[in-house]
Structure formats: structure tokens, C-alpha cells
Motif scaffolding. Sequence first.
Motif, PDB file in Angstrom:
ATOM      1  N   PRO A   1       0.834  -1.201   0.000  1.00  0.00           N
ATOM      2  CA  PRO A   1       0.000   0.000   0.000  1.00  0.00           C
ATOM      3  C   PRO A   1       0.873   1.257   0.000  1.00  0.00           C
ATOM      4  CG  PRO A   1      -0.709  -1.544   1.692  1.00  0.00           C
ATOM      5  CD  PRO A   1       0.613  -2.037   1.189  1.00  0.00           C
ATOM      6  N   PRO A   2       0.386   2.364  -0.568  1.00  0.00           N
ATOM      7  CA  PRO A   2       1.177   3.601  -0.577  1.00  0.00           C
ATOM      8  C   PRO A   2       1.651   4.027   0.809  1.00  0.00           C
ATOM      9  CG  PRO A   2      -0.659   3.805  -2.098  1.00  0.00           C
ATOM     10  CD  PRO A   2      -0.853   2.506  -1.370  1.00  0.00           C
ATOM     11  N   ALA A   3       0.823   3.863   1.831  1.00  0.00           N
ATOM     12  CA  ALA A   3       1.240   4.277   3.178  1.00  0.00           C
ATOM     13  C   ALA A   3       2.473   3.517   3.629  1.00  0.00           C
ATOM     14  CB  ALA A   3       0.091   4.075   4.171  1.00  0.00           C
ATOM     15  N   GLU A   4       2.520   2.214   3.360  1.00  0.00           N
ATOM     16  CA  GLU A   4       3.697   1.422   3.723  1.00  0.00           C
ATOM     17  C   GLU A   4       4.902   1.826   2.892  1.00  0.00           C
ATOM     18  OE1 GLU A   4       5.281  -3.190   3.468  1.00  0.00           O
ATOM     19  OE2 GLU A   4       3.121  -2.806   3.575  1.00  0.00           O
ATOM     20  N   LEU A   5       4.673   2.103   1.613  1.00  0.00           N
ATOM     21  CA  LEU A   5       5.772   2.550   0.750  1.00  0.00           C
ATOM     22  C   LEU A   5       6.351   3.859   1.263  1.00  0.00           C
ATOM     23  CD1 LEU A   5       7.447   2.281  -1.864  1.00  0.00           C
ATOM     24  CD2 LEU A   5       5.594   3.505  -3.044  1.00  0.00           C
ATOM     25  N   PHE A   6       5.496   4.807   1.641  1.00  0.00           N
ATOM     26  CA  PHE A   6       5.975   6.094   2.143  1.00  0.00           C
ATOM     27  C   PHE A   6       6.783   5.909   3.427  1.00  0.00           C
ATOM     28  CE2 PHE A   6       2.630   9.096   0.077  1.00  0.00           C
ATOM     29  CZ  PHE A   6       2.924   8.540  -1.166  1.00  0.00           C
ATOM     30  N   GLU A   7       6.353   4.974   4.270  1.00  0.00           N
ATOM     31  CA  GLU A   7       7.109   4.705   5.495  1.00  0.00           C
ATOM     32  C   GLU A   7       8.500   4.175   5.160  1.00  0.00           C
ATOM     33  OE1 GLU A   7       4.723   2.051   7.738  1.00  0.00           O
ATOM     34  OE2 GLU A   7       3.218   3.557   8.283  1.00  0.00           O
ATOM     35  N   ARG A   8       8.591   3.350   4.141  1.00  0.00           N
ATOM     36  CA  ARG A   8       9.905   2.856   3.714  1.00  0.00           C
ATOM     37  C   ARG A   8      10.754   3.996   3.161  1.00  0.00           C
ATOM     38  NH1 ARG A   8      10.407  -3.106   1.278  1.00  0.00           N
ATOM     39  NH2 ARG A   8       9.284  -4.252   2.890  1.00  0.00           N
TER      40      ARG A   8
ATOM     41  N   GLU B   1      -4.106   9.671  -0.712  1.00  0.00           N
ATOM     42  CA  GLU B   1      -5.374   9.396  -1.397  1.00  0.00           C
ATOM     43  C   GLU B   1      -5.187   9.398  -2.910  1.00  0.00           C
ATOM     44  OE1 GLU B   1      -9.825  11.352  -2.028  1.00  0.00           O
ATOM     45  OE2 GLU B   1      -8.524  12.096  -0.419  1.00  0.00           O
ATOM     46  N   ASN B   2      -4.395  10.355  -3.415  1.00  0.00           N
ATOM     47  CA  ASN B   2      -4.154  10.408  -4.860  1.00  0.00           C
ATOM     48  C   ASN B   2      -3.451   9.155  -5.359  1.00  0.00           C
ATOM     49  OD1 ASN B   2      -5.353  12.928  -5.068  1.00  0.00           O
ATOM     50  ND2 ASN B   2      -3.423  14.052  -4.936  1.00  0.00           N
ATOM     51  N   TRP B   3      -2.454   8.690  -4.621  1.00  0.00           N
ATOM     52  CA  TRP B   3      -1.755   7.456  -5.003  1.00  0.00           C
ATOM     53  C   TRP B   3      -2.715   6.262  -4.950  1.00  0.00           C
ATOM     54  CZ3 TRP B   3       3.867   6.103  -5.096  1.00  0.00           C
ATOM     55  CH2 TRP B   3       4.674   7.225  -5.351  1.00  0.00           C
TER      56      TRP B   3
ATOM     57  N   GLN C   1      -6.028   2.227  -8.384  1.00  0.00           N
ATOM     58  CA  GLN C   1      -7.240   1.537  -8.812  1.00  0.00           C
ATOM     59  C   GLN C   1      -7.227   1.255 -10.317  1.00  0.00           C
ATOM     60  OE1 GLN C   1     -10.663   3.817  -7.531  1.00  0.00           O
ATOM     61  NE2 GLN C   1      -9.878   4.002  -5.444  1.00  0.00           N
ATOM     62  N   ALA C   2      -6.417   1.992 -11.050  1.00  0.00           N
ATOM     63  CA  ALA C   2      -6.319   1.809 -12.498  1.00  0.00           C
ATOM     64  C   ALA C   2      -5.202   0.845 -12.878  1.00  0.00           C
ATOM     65  CB  ALA C   2      -6.111   3.164 -13.182  1.00  0.00           C
ATOM     66  N   GLY C   3      -4.680   0.108 -11.921  1.00  0.00           N
ATOM     67  CA  GLY C   3      -3.592  -0.829 -12.210  1.00  0.00           C
ATOM     68  C   GLY C   3      -2.339  -0.098 -12.641  1.00  0.00           C
ATOM     69  N   GLU C   4      -1.834  -0.422 -13.821  1.00  0.00           N
ATOM     70  CA  GLU C   4      -0.621   0.215 -14.332  1.00  0.00           C
ATOM     71  C   GLU C   4      -0.934   1.304 -15.352  1.00  0.00           C
ATOM     72  OE1 GLU C   4       2.411  -2.590 -15.608  1.00  0.00           O
ATOM     73  OE2 GLU C   4       1.500  -4.148 -14.371  1.00  0.00           O
TER      74      GLU C   4
ATOM     75  N   PHE D   1       2.203  13.212  -6.842  1.00  0.00           N
ATOM     76  CA  PHE D   1       2.707  12.081  -7.620  1.00  0.00           C
ATOM     77  C   PHE D   1       4.232  12.113  -7.601  1.00  0.00           C
ATOM     78  CE2 PHE D   1      -0.559  10.237 -10.815  1.00  0.00           C
ATOM     79  CZ  PHE D   1      -1.390   9.894  -9.775  1.00  0.00           C
ATOM     80  N   ASN D   2       4.783  13.323  -7.635  1.00  0.00           N
ATOM     81  CA  ASN D   2       6.210  13.541  -7.415  1.00  0.00           C
ATOM     82  C   ASN D   2       6.339  14.382  -6.156  1.00  0.00           C
ATOM     83  OD1 ASN D   2       8.603  15.641  -7.813  1.00  0.00           O
ATOM     84  ND2 ASN D   2       9.188  13.738  -8.817  1.00  0.00           N
ATOM     85  N   PHE D   3       7.269  14.038  -5.271  1.00  0.00           N
ATOM     86  CA  PHE D   3       7.347  14.707  -3.977  1.00  0.00           C
ATOM     87  C   PHE D   3       7.901  16.130  -4.061  1.00  0.00           C
ATOM     88  CE2 PHE D   3       7.585  10.387  -1.606  1.00  0.00           C
ATOM     89  CZ  PHE D   3       6.223  10.234  -1.777  1.00  0.00           C
ATOM     90  N   SER D   4       8.406  16.524  -5.224  1.00  0.00           N
ATOM     91  CA  SER D   4       8.766  17.927  -5.438  1.00  0.00           C
ATOM     92  C   SER D   4       7.681  18.656  -6.222  1.00  0.00           C
ATOM     93  CB  SER D   4      10.100  18.029  -6.185  1.00  0.00           C
ATOM     94  OG  SER D   4      11.166  17.552  -5.394  1.00  0.00           O
ATOM     95  N   PHE D   5       6.545  17.988  -6.425  1.00  0.00           N
ATOM     96  CA  PHE D   5       5.381  18.551  -7.127  1.00  0.00           C
ATOM     97  C   PHE D   5       5.653  18.838  -8.596  1.00  0.00           C
ATOM     98  CE2 PHE D   5       4.279  20.503  -2.745  1.00  0.00           C
ATOM     99  CZ  PHE D   5       3.888  19.260  -2.274  1.00  0.00           C
TER     100      PHE D   5
END
Length: 377
Positions: free
Chosen positions: A37-44, A68-70, A75-78, A274-278
Motif C-alpha cells: 500500500p502507498p502508506a507502507e511505501l511512504f514509510e519505507r 489518497e491520490n496514489w 485503482q487503475a492498475g498500471e 505524484f512527485n514529492f517535489s510537485f
Amino acid sequence: MNSTAVLDRDTGRLPLPGPSASSSTWSDFGCRVNARPPAELFERYERSRFLYPAKRARIAPYRSLILENWQRARQAGELLLYEVSREEPDGGWASLTSWRSTHAGWQTQHLVSSGTLLGGRAVMLAAQAVRAARAGRSGDVAQQNWFSPGNRFAALAFGGMTERIGPERSLIVPGAYVMVPAPLAAALRRGGRERPVVELDGGACPELAGLARACRGEVYVRAEGLDRDDLRLDDVDRLYRLVGLRRHRRIWVQYDAGGRLRAAALAHRGPLGFNFSFLENRCDLLVSPELDEAEAQRALDALIAAASTAYEDFEPGCVPVAGETPMDRLVRAGAEPVRPYTRALWLAEAYPDVYRHIDSLYARRLRGRGQHPRRTP
């Protein structure tokens, strides 16, 4: 092949598919897609220090919206955004994300390698091989990556592309990136004393494509879809709307006294974070190399002022401006310098050569058993 494949100590390589394998899959590289999940990825990201303090502070006020955006995009897969990852038996892991920036262009980013050279190599090679295998079906045109020129591995991997791949299929664009506060953008308005700025409709504009070629070349034109008749990215926006998101572009141009298009602002709008520098929301500036410094600065002011209307609902309350034109004057006036960025762009027909280039870099590092590559933004 799974992630426990044995490294060939003589060659520094794993028995991975070749760069032109027509049936390459993520699992061939020991990789999975959207595995956590994105939340786990962000924690990493945080534990690996990829999210360094300044970047963590930038996204902190919007973290829930970014998550939420991620999640929506997943939901759209790839189709819109995907994360490729590889786990090693000893606990090392690597991750790479890509998101659809134009009709058939992808931004590849957030390479994070923690405790493994093999994982970093696998996700990067997979990103080229799998998309190359799908190119005929997906219609891929290009990928791009933005990196800090101070990042040594990124400079080798992406900054060296033009020499290895050739200028016909790849491009390196150094530049500045600043956040212009909304009040400063509004103050740049000149009350009509400068040449007017015009917003383009969604149709094709050969003059804009011509300016882009003069500034950055054909690779940029193709990667950004400026040779198409959907400059506002309406087709892309329809894809994003499937999961309740938006991705579109507004474009303003300025003509000289002779009616020639001399400068443009491409205001990209997309899901925040989507990118952390916007960078998904950047305002990309093109200024003709024929303009002198004073003319270029006046054009920059007028374009930022006009494009600021596209950012009235942008949560950070600013205009993220990217371009080659020096922006020291904007910084002195109150704009926030983020960091210098270099963007690398490469066409789909170069994917096999990019694969070989990346493979060669990692093979040298693996033979030397050096530290794992530094993370890219």
C-alpha cells in the motif's frame, strides 16, 4: 526467475532477460508491481532517508491528500501510476515508480535502493525491458526522469544518456526549479504594458512545436506531445477521471512585434504529490534563444503572471516554475528555490540501449562491490 537468483561473480550480472526480449515481464526480474500500500511505501521512503527533512516538510501538510491520490491511481492498475519493487532474502529492497505524464509519455522517478545493488539494478532494467516489450500495444513514446545534478549515480545513469544513446533519441535539459508564491505571481502583471500573452486552445500549434524544437529539440517535442492536436491533454484527463483524478495542461504564448511566437508557459496540472517535489504540477517555461536577457525576463514575468490563473486551486498556494532561464531575480523577489534539476528524456526506440547503459553501470559497481547507488528524487 525469482529474487533469489545467484549473481555471476565474474561478470557482476544476473541472468536477466535481454533488453529486446519481446515477452519480458516484471517477474522475470524478480519484481512485483504495486505490492505494498502507498502508506507502507511512504514509510519505507522515510526509513531509507529518501524523504530527507526538506522534502518531508514540503509534503507534510498534504500527506493525507497525496496518499489518497496514489491510492486512487492504483485503482487503475498500471494505467496511470505504478510502483515496481524487488525484495531480497537478506532484507534489502528497491523500488521505482512511474506515472503517465502525457498521452504516451511516462515520468520515471523515486528510485530507492536500500541495502541492495541487485534490487536497484533489477527495477531499473525491468522498467526498460517490460515497457519495451509492451511498446507496440501501449504506444509508448518516451520516458523522462528529473534528478539533482549533485547525485553522482543519477548523473551517470541519466546525465550520460546523450553520449551513450545519441541526441536523436535522448535529451538532457539542465535547469532551475522555484516556487513562486501566488502574491508574487500576481505582482508580475504589467497592466498591459508588455506584449500580450495568449492562451492556446486544445488544437495543434506548429508554432509552439517549432519554439520547443528551437529551445530543446525534437525529443522534447515528442516526449511532451507537442506534435499532437491535443495540447490540453484532454485524452489523458479522461483516463485520470476514471478514478476521480485530473491531469491536464494549459498553455500560454507570447508573440513578438512581427507575430512570431517567442515564449510559452506550459502549466501542467495533476494529482498533488505524484512527485514529492510537485513536478507533476510544474509550469514549464520555453523562451526563444533569440531573445536577449532583458527580453527573456520580461517574457518570463508575463507568462508566470498569466499562468498563475491555472494554479488558483493549487494547495501549496504557489506556481512551481521550471526552466533554463536564470531565476535569481525571482528568488530575490521572494520565490523559493527548491533545487536545481536536470531532466533526462529518452524515446521508446531507445529503451533497449538505455537497458544496456544501465546494466553496464551496475555491472561495474557490482564487480567493485561498492556501496549501493545513491537515491534519485
